[in-house]
Structure formats: structure tokens, C-alpha cells
Design a protein around this motif. Structure first.
Motif, short mmCIF file in Angstrom:
data_model
loop_
_atom_site.label_atom_id
_atom_site.label_comp_id
_atom_site.label_asym_id
_atom_site.label_seq_id
_atom_site.Cartn_x
_atom_site.Cartn_y
_atom_site.Cartn_z
N ASP A 191 10.28 -23.95 -32.98
CA ASP A 191 11.62 -24.50 -32.81
C ASP A 191 12.44 -24.36 -34.10
OD1 ASP A 191 10.97 -25.31 -30.21
OD2 ASP A 191 10.16 -27.22 -30.93
N GLN A 192 13.73 -24.67 -34.00
CA GLN A 192 14.60 -24.66 -35.17
C GLN A 192 14.07 -25.67 -36.19
OE1 GLN A 192 17.43 -22.86 -35.88
NE2 GLN A 192 17.69 -23.93 -37.83
N PRO A 193 13.84 -25.24 -37.43
CA PRO A 193 13.31 -26.18 -38.43
C PRO A 193 14.35 -27.23 -38.81
CG PRO A 193 13.85 -24.09 -39.46
CD PRO A 193 14.01 -23.88 -37.98
N VAL A 217 3.09 -17.68 -35.43
CA VAL A 217 4.47 -18.08 -35.67
C VAL A 217 4.98 -17.30 -36.87
CG1 VAL A 217 6.02 -19.98 -36.29
CG2 VAL A 217 4.11 -20.39 -34.72
N GLU A 218 6.06 -16.58 -36.70
CA GLU A 218 6.61 -15.77 -37.78
C GLU A 218 7.37 -16.68 -38.75
OE1 GLU A 218 9.34 -11.72 -38.35
OE2 GLU A 218 9.03 -12.60 -36.36
N LEU A 219 6.82 -16.86 -39.95
CA LEU A 219 7.39 -17.79 -40.92
C LEU A 219 7.52 -17.14 -42.29
CD1 LEU A 219 8.21 -20.68 -41.88
CD2 LEU A 219 5.77 -21.10 -42.27
N THR A 220 8.68 -17.36 -42.91
CA THR A 220 8.93 -16.91 -44.28
C THR A 220 9.45 -18.09 -45.09
OG1 THR A 220 9.53 -14.69 -43.51
CG2 THR A 220 10.21 -15.30 -45.75
N THR A 221 8.91 -18.32 -46.27
CA THR A 221 9.40 -19.39 -47.13
C THR A 221 9.95 -18.79 -48.43
OG1 THR A 221 7.27 -19.77 -48.21
CG2 THR A 221 7.73 -21.02 -46.20
N VAL A 222 11.05 -19.35 -48.89
CA VAL A 222 11.70 -18.90 -50.12
C VAL A 222 11.98 -20.13 -50.98
CG1 VAL A 222 13.70 -17.74 -51.14
CG2 VAL A 222 12.83 -17.01 -48.92
N GLN A 223 11.58 -20.09 -52.24
CA GLN A 223 11.81 -21.22 -53.14
C GLN A 223 12.72 -20.79 -54.28
OE1 GLN A 223 8.40 -23.72 -54.01
NE2 GLN A 223 7.18 -22.67 -52.47
N LEU A 224 13.77 -21.57 -54.51
CA LEU A 224 14.78 -21.25 -55.51
C LEU A 224 15.04 -22.47 -56.37
CD1 LEU A 224 16.65 -18.81 -56.20
CD2 LEU A 224 18.42 -19.92 -54.85
N ASN A 225 14.84 -22.34 -57.69
CA ASN A 225 15.17 -23.43 -58.60
C ASN A 225 16.63 -23.27 -59.01
OD1 ASN A 225 15.49 -24.90 -61.24
ND2 ASN A 225 13.36 -25.42 -60.81
N CYS A 226 17.41 -24.33 -58.79
CA CYS A 226 18.86 -24.26 -58.99
C CYS A 226 19.30 -24.80 -60.35
CB CYS A 226 19.57 -25.04 -57.88
SG CYS A 226 19.19 -24.46 -56.22
N THR A 284 11.29 -17.60 -38.38
CA THR A 284 11.69 -18.86 -39.01
C THR A 284 11.68 -18.69 -40.53
OG1 THR A 284 10.77 -20.17 -37.18
CG2 THR A 284 11.14 -21.30 -39.28
N ILE A 285 12.74 -19.13 -41.16
CA ILE A 285 12.85 -19.06 -42.62
C ILE A 285 13.12 -20.45 -43.17
CG2 ILE A 285 14.09 -18.06 -44.59
CD1 ILE A 285 15.01 -15.81 -42.71
N ILE A 286 12.32 -20.86 -44.14
CA ILE A 286 12.56 -22.13 -44.83
C ILE A 286 12.95 -21.82 -46.27
CG2 ILE A 286 11.54 -24.28 -45.65
CD1 ILE A 286 9.77 -24.31 -43.22
N ILE A 287 14.12 -22.32 -46.67
CA ILE A 287 14.61 -22.11 -48.02
C ILE A 287 14.54 -23.42 -48.78
CG2 ILE A 287 16.58 -21.40 -49.44
CD1 ILE A 287 17.60 -19.81 -47.02
N VAL A 288 13.83 -23.42 -49.90
CA VAL A 288 13.69 -24.61 -50.73
C VAL A 288 14.65 -24.50 -51.91
CG1 VAL A 288 12.14 -26.03 -52.12
CG2 VAL A 288 11.27 -24.84 -50.09
N PHE A 289 15.56 -25.46 -52.03
CA PHE A 289 16.45 -25.55 -53.18
C PHE A 289 15.94 -26.68 -54.07
CE2 PHE A 289 19.88 -23.86 -50.21
CZ PHE A 289 19.82 -22.57 -50.73
N LYS A 346 15.90 -18.24 -37.56
CA LYS A 346 16.16 -19.69 -37.56
C LYS A 346 15.89 -20.18 -38.98
CE LYS A 346 14.30 -20.05 -32.85
NZ LYS A 346 13.21 -20.64 -32.03
N VAL A 347 16.91 -20.75 -39.62
CA VAL A 347 16.79 -21.11 -41.03
C VAL A 347 16.87 -22.61 -41.22
CG1 VAL A 347 17.73 -20.77 -43.35
CG2 VAL A 347 17.87 -18.91 -41.67
#
Length: 405
Positions: free
Chosen positions: A47-49, A82-91, A139-144, A172-173
Motif C-alpha cells: 500500500d501507499q506508505p 515487494v519492490e522497495l527502495t529506500t533513500v536517506q538524505l542528511n539535510c 515503493t520508495i521511502i525517502i528519509v530526511f 508510491k513515495v
């Protein structure tokens, strides 16, 4: 025999005590982990995260828990196709949505396709971002991490609504925002609050029991057997709980105590080593903090130090201004206007050199801040030596100098 030899007596894996070490199991955060797992559950269902906002002081496990759970989520997603990609970005060094978008695009591009930091129209950057995200799919999860450094919140609104606005079709992000600033959420526009803060998780400070569990877990790996007794773990945890409930501080203290034990060729780490480590870390923190201040910051700090030694703190900024202007006059330097002087007080509070307490006296007295010194005066005088020589001393400061030699 060479000058440098491997340590075979105290440390087995010293890096385990460092901030960037990711433990295989998270301890001291059972309730927070359960709520976090619940918030991430839609991902494994395809589902949509949910968009998740984490806040709490530095060193309370927000980033560690995020890395741990995303690692588990990636593993489970692979098991259930489940197709999942995670991206982590320090702001930390990113203060605009434009800069964040550029960094995100570059996360998905090869080295020879990287964008320059500036020089593109905003609309083009947005189009490139949607293309990259949709090109990933699933599904893509972006960590800020340290999301509060982003001064404009447009990207925090656009990404969660990208699919609804037909900017994305294949992906789905979801966003995970992590902040040390408890009030950051209040400064967000209402439309961003409703999307970014869909699920909110607060991480409280660790108590002494939780810090003991964390230190025991790390010490078993970091040190050889029987090197760190229970009382050393307890003392490091007690100091950490008293200071800020910060696991990083406790781990740094234990690592420094181990380093001192190595330097002294001791057979084990003792409570005396912990006391010596605490003094060394405090000195280093103050020196680094004061060194990073501007000349005006030094003058503001010295004014507050004078008032502290005269037992006039906590004190309002407008009263500090009077002493600060006197200090500037003695140094033959033009003083800043009150607003800019308050900015320097805020920086001292952020560095932990001073403390700031908000007062509310109602309609009659209004709301204002009071400031106190939150650091060892002797170490501050040592770090401010040039400023003291330039400005001179008051009777109270001279008394302090005489006491410490």
C-alpha cells in the motif's frame, strides 16, 4: 618493535562505541519501535506508505531506529516480493527545497550524470525529480534526517502529493522526517503538517536504566571480557541521564575512559578513568564551542560569564545587553543591536554553553527568555583568555581566577 602496536588488552572493537555503528538489535526503545513498525506496516502490504515525522533530542535513537527498521523492512520486502527502495538524505547542509531536490536526483543518477548544485530552473528540477522517482518504480521511502534545516517546506508538500497530482504513476513515495527541534512542526504550513506529520513519533530522552542497557550491549563487543565492570557502566549511564538522556554522550564517555585506560596501561577501565574522561570531554566541548564563535560571540559569552560570577543569573537578554555594551566599550568594539546580540545568546544555548528558559508573566509581564551559564566557569575563562586580556576583569572574575590559579 615498531612505535604502534595493536591493542590486545582493553579494546576488541573500539568502533562499536562510535555514533555511526549500527547495532544488530535496538535496546531501550521497545515502545517507540512498536509504534514505528505499525507506521511502516502499509509498505509490506504493497500500500501507499505513510509519511512519518520523528522528533526528539539528539542522541535518543531516532536515526538508529530508522536505519534498523528500514534494514528489516528491506529484507522482509524482498521475501514477500515487494519492490522497495529506500533513500536517506542528511539535510544539515541543505536549507532549500531546490537543494534537496538536486541531491535526491543525484542519489538516483550515475556519477557522470550528476547535476551541478545550481543553474537550473525550478520547474526543470521538479520534472527531473519526478522522472527519477517514477523510473525507480514500486515503493520508495525517502528519509530526511535533520529535516528542520530545510527553511522552505515546498518539497515536503510536493513529494507526498506527487501521485495525487499526477506527477508520479509508477511509484508510491513516503517520507520519514527526523528532527531534533520539538517546535519545527509548529512552523510548518498547515498543508505540510497534514501530509508530513501523518504519523508522529516522539522519542523521549533515555533514562539511566535504558542507557545502561545500551552501554552493556556495546561494551560486550567493544571491550575484551571483564575489562569494564558494572560500576563503570552505571557511572557512564548516570552521567548521560543527568546531562540530556543522550546515548551518544554516554558512549563517548565510555570510549574516552577506555582510551585513558589504554594510555595508562591499566588492566581494566575504572570509575577514576570515567571521571578523567568526563573532564577531558567537557574541556574539549567547551574549547570547540568557543573556538567556533565569532569575536562578538566571545564578547556576549564573557558578559554572561561576568553576570554568572556575580550571581545575577538567570537574567533577561535586555539586562545582558547592558553588560555586553560595557564589555564592547572596554574592547573598543562597536556593540551589536539587541536583536543580533540575542542571536548570539541563542547560539550559546544551542551549543549547550548557556541554558535558555521561557518565562510567561501573563498580560502584565508578557513572555520572555532568561539565560544562565550552563558550563564550567574555569574552563570558559581558559577558552576566553584572549577576550579576558582584551576586556579586563571584574572583581568577581578576578576572585574566580585567584581561586583556580
Amino acid at each position: 618493535m615498531g612505535i604502534f602496536q595493536p591493542d590486545t588488552e582493553i579494546f576488541r572493537q573500539r568502533d562499536v562505541l562510535r555514533e555511526d555503528y549500527q547495532p544488530r538489535e535496538i535496546v531501550g526503545r521497545d515502545e517507540e519501535l512498536q509504534r514505528y513498525i505499525s507506521a511502516l506496516q502499509p509498505v509490506i502490504n504493497g500500500d501507499q506508505p505513510a509519511n512519518i515525522f520523528l522528533y526528539g533530542k539528539a542522541g535518543v535513537g531516532k536515526t538508529a531506529c530508522t536505519r534498523y527498521l528500514l534494514g528489516e523492512l528491506e529484507s522482509d520486502a524482498a521475501e514477500y516480493d515487494v519492490e522497495l527502495t529506500t533513500v536517506q538524505l542528511n539535510c544539515e547542509d541543505l536549507n532549500t527545497s531546490y537543494q534537496v531536490a538536486i541531491q535526491l536526483i543525484n542519489k538516483f543518477r550515475s556519477q557522470d550524470e550528476q547535476l551541478k548544485p545550481t543553474g537550473y530552473p525550478q520547474w526543470q528540477v521538479n520534472e527531473w525529480l519526478w522522472d527519477e522517482l517514477d523510473g525507480v518504480g514500486g515503493t520508495i521511502i525517502i528519509v530526511f534526517d535533520e529535516v528542520d534545516h530545510i527553511e522552505d517546506d515546498s518539497i515536503l508538500y510536493q513529494i507526498p502529493r506527487a501521485r495525487a497530482n499526477d506527477n508520479l504513476e509508477e511509484s508510491k513515495v513516503g517520507i520519514i522526517g527526523i528532527s531534533n527541534d520539538f517546535k519545527y512542526r509548529e512552523g510548518l504550513s498547515s498543508k505540510v503538517q497534514s501530509s508530513l506529520c501523518e504519523k508522529e513519533l516522539q522519542f523521549p530522552a533515555y533514562n539511566a536504566n535504558e542507557l545502561r542497557a545500551i552501554l552493556r550491549q556495546r561494551a560486550e563487543i567493544a571491550f575484551y571480557d571483564s575489562i569494564v565492570p558494572r560500576e563503570v557502566i552505571a557511572k557512564c549511564a548516570a552521567f548521560g541521564a543527568k546531562d540530556a538522556g543522550d546515548a551518544r554522550q554516554s558512549l563517548d564517555l565510555l570510549m574516552e575512559a577506555g582510551d585513558i585506560a589504554v594510555q595508562q596501561d591499566a588492566e581494566r577501565v575504572t570509575e577514576v578513568h570515567v571521571d578523567e574522561a568526563r573532564k577531558a570531554l567537557e574541556r574539549s566541548r567547551i574549547v570547540d564551542g568557543v573556538t567556533g564563535l565569532t569575536q562578538q560571540g566571545h564578547l556576549v559569552l564573557y558578559a554572561l560569564l561576568m553576570l554568572h560570577e556575580e550571581r545575577k543569573t538567570p537574567i533577561r537578554a535586555r539586562d545582558i545587553q547592558d553588560r555586553y555594551e560595557l564589555v564592547c566599550d572596554r574592547a573598543a568594539i562597536d556593540p551589536l543591536v539587541p536583536r543580533r546580540m540575542r542571536d548570539h545568546l541563542g547560539e550559546l544555548a544551542m551549543l549547550g554553553i548557556a541554558s535558555r528558559i521561557e518565562r510567561n508573566k501573563g498580560e502584565a509581564g508578557g513572555r520572555y527568555y532568561e539565560y544562565s551559564l550552563d558550563t564550567n566557569s574555569d574552563l570558559l575563562l581558559e577558552a576566553l583568555e584572549e577576550t579576558v586580556d582584551m576586556v579586563g576583569v571584574t572583581e568577581a572574575i578576578q576572585k574566580r581566577i585567584d581561586q583556580t590559579g
